[in-house]
Design an enzyme around this catalytic site. Structure first.
Site, PDB file in Angstrom:
ATOM      1  N   ASP A  51      -7.359   5.718  -1.524  1.00  0.00           N
ATOM      2  CA  ASP A  51      -7.063   4.508  -0.765  1.00  0.00           C
ATOM      3  C   ASP A  51      -6.591   3.399  -1.709  1.00  0.00           C
ATOM      4  OD1 ASP A  51      -7.007   2.344   0.920  1.00  0.00           O
ATOM      5  OD2 ASP A  51      -9.044   2.615   1.708  1.00  0.00           O
ATOM      6  N   HIS A  58      -6.157   0.267  -0.945  1.00  0.00           N
ATOM      7  CA  HIS A  58      -6.506  -1.056  -0.423  1.00  0.00           C
ATOM      8  C   HIS A  58      -7.691  -1.693  -1.147  1.00  0.00           C
ATOM      9  CE1 HIS A  58      -4.346   1.025   2.876  1.00  0.00           C
ATOM     10  NE2 HIS A  58      -3.758  -0.152   2.975  1.00  0.00           N
ATOM     11  N   CYS A  83       0.816  -1.223   0.000  1.00  0.00           N
ATOM     12  CA  CYS A  83       0.000   0.000   0.000  1.00  0.00           C
ATOM     13  C   CYS A  83       0.848   1.270   0.000  1.00  0.00           C
ATOM     14  CB  CYS A  83      -0.990   0.002   1.158  1.00  0.00           C
ATOM     15  SG  CYS A  83      -0.302  -0.242   2.800  1.00  0.00           S
TER      16      CYS A  83
END
Length: 410
Positions: free
Chosen positions: A292, A294, A80
């Site tokens: 993000d 993820h 990430c």
């Protein structure tokens, strides 16, 4: 790879599914700031969402070629921060080639520079800033392939990889000890550009001999002209790793932190929560707005030679938010300065908005290199690679010729 990674990746993806159903942007009078641009939610909401959607969004991918030939074929659960590093660098390249006001429209053809930027980040071993290159370069920073990175480590990796990128000729400066040194940055950005020195020509260095002139005479003339003219400014990605507290962000830094997103040079912030990295692009009131990484997506197949389907590289949902007070104190601020005037303007803004108004400063800005520090040596492309990464000389090498690129994307 740790056995906990698949479990962690599955858990993260569940978080992402539920987050899509969170409430819309709040109905408040406060302006929203996105990478130096200000929006009124009541009148400019569609423009704000178009701005966020236009940022390149890099997430976990699966089923790409194994890193190093035998390593992982997915970065879910560990990549990430590397993906966030890709996003902050991509934002700098978009500003460099397309400008801050450029917008992505899935219904329109995009400039060839856009596709070229995107190719720098594809999940292939020979893309300049691929997950393969970043993970293997991280070995030199003490990180095993598959290990989680912090903000400072990923910026050191980007600084090294940028040395091999002859198309973008980007100078990446990572500050030390919370101190930005103006003298060092100008020295690094005013190095002779690699692009002009490496462009091929009949004489091997870009020189075209005049009628009756030998190659050696042409080379001597060109080098003499280069020594006489002022050095060009190489576009700068300035990264400032900081720790703004011990276990949580010190409230005294919050206002200065928000001011960074208001600067026209803002390129975002790397940070997040423990073991969860986000790419922060702005704020509204007391909340940060972020992209993000993820979400695990299928790796994009680029072997066929056709144009890349770029839909999955743009986040087309309402942007995520989190309370500033929930931010982990370890972050890395990013700024992009295309010209020397741009950098000088940033220095003035820092003096006025961050240094003169604050009792406790986030970082220092000094004119001269501190005498007690080791001498500053601008980073240069090493002659021998010892990291094990398989580098390409330039993004141009992704295509057999400039004509091939033109056929695909123009």
């Amino acid at each position: 790879m740790s056995p906990i990674i698949p479990v962690l990746a599955k858990y993260e993806n569940q978080i992402n599914v539920f987050s899509e159903f969170l409430e819309d942007l709040p109905d408040v009078d406060e302006p929203v700031w996105i990478l130096g641009a200000c929006y009124d939610l009541k009148t400019k909401k569609s423009e704000l969402l178009a701005d966020v959607r236009s940022r390149l969004w890099f997430t976990y991918r699966k089923k790409f070629s194994p890193i190093g030939g035998t390593g992982p074929s997915s970065d879910a659960g560990w990549g990430c921060m590397l993906r966030c590093g890709q996003m902050i660098l991509a934002q700098a390249l978009v500003c460099r080639h397309l400008g801050r006001d450029w917008r992505w429209d899935p219904k329109k053809l995009q400039p060839k520079e856009y596709h070229r930027i995107l190719h720098c980040f594809l999940d292939k071993k020979d893309s300049c800033y691929s997950i393969h290159q970043m993970a293997q370069m991280g070995v030199g920073e003490g990180k095993s392939v598959g290990e989680w990175y912090g903000p400072n480590t990923v910026t050191q990796v980007l600084k090294k990889l940028a040395l091999f990128d002859d198309w973008n000729t980007l100078a990446v400066y990572v500050s030390m000890d919370n101190t930005v040194v103006i003298e060092d940055i100008k020295k690094q950005c005013k190095q002779p550009g690699r692009e002009s020195m490496s462009r091929a020509g009949p004489c091997g260095r870009g020189e075209v001999p005049a009628s009756g002139q030998s190659c050696s005479e042409a080379q001597g003339k060109t080098l003499n002209l280069q020594s006489q003219r002022p050095l060009d400014w190489r576009p700068l990605l300035l990264v400032i790793p900081l720790r703004m507290g011990i276990n949580s962000i010190n409230p005294v830094y919050i206002q200065a932190f928000k001011e960074c997103f208001k600067m026209p040079q803002s390129c975002g912030v790397l940070g997040g929560k423990p073991n969860l990295a986000y790419y922060f692009i702005g704020f509204i009131d007391d909340e940060l707005i972020y992209l993000d990484p993820h979400t695990t997506q299928q790796a994009v197949d680029t072997e066929s030679g056709s144009a890349v389907d770029d839909q999955s590289y743009h986040c087309q949902r309402t942007p995520h938010r989190m309370k500033i007070t929930s931010l982990d104190p370890s972050v890395a601020l990013g700024f992009f300065c295309k010209s020397e005037e741009d950098f000088d303007s940033w220095c003035d803004l820092v003096q006025q908005e961050l240094l003169k108004k604050r009792n406790l400063r986030m970082f220092e800005l000094v004119e001269k290199h501190p005498s007690h520090w080791p001498p500053f040596v601008p980073p240069t492309k090493p002659e021998v690679q010892t990291t094990g990464a398989e580098f390409i000389e330039s993004p141009d090498k992704l295509f057999e010729s400039e004509e091939e690129f033109e056929i695909l994307y123009v």
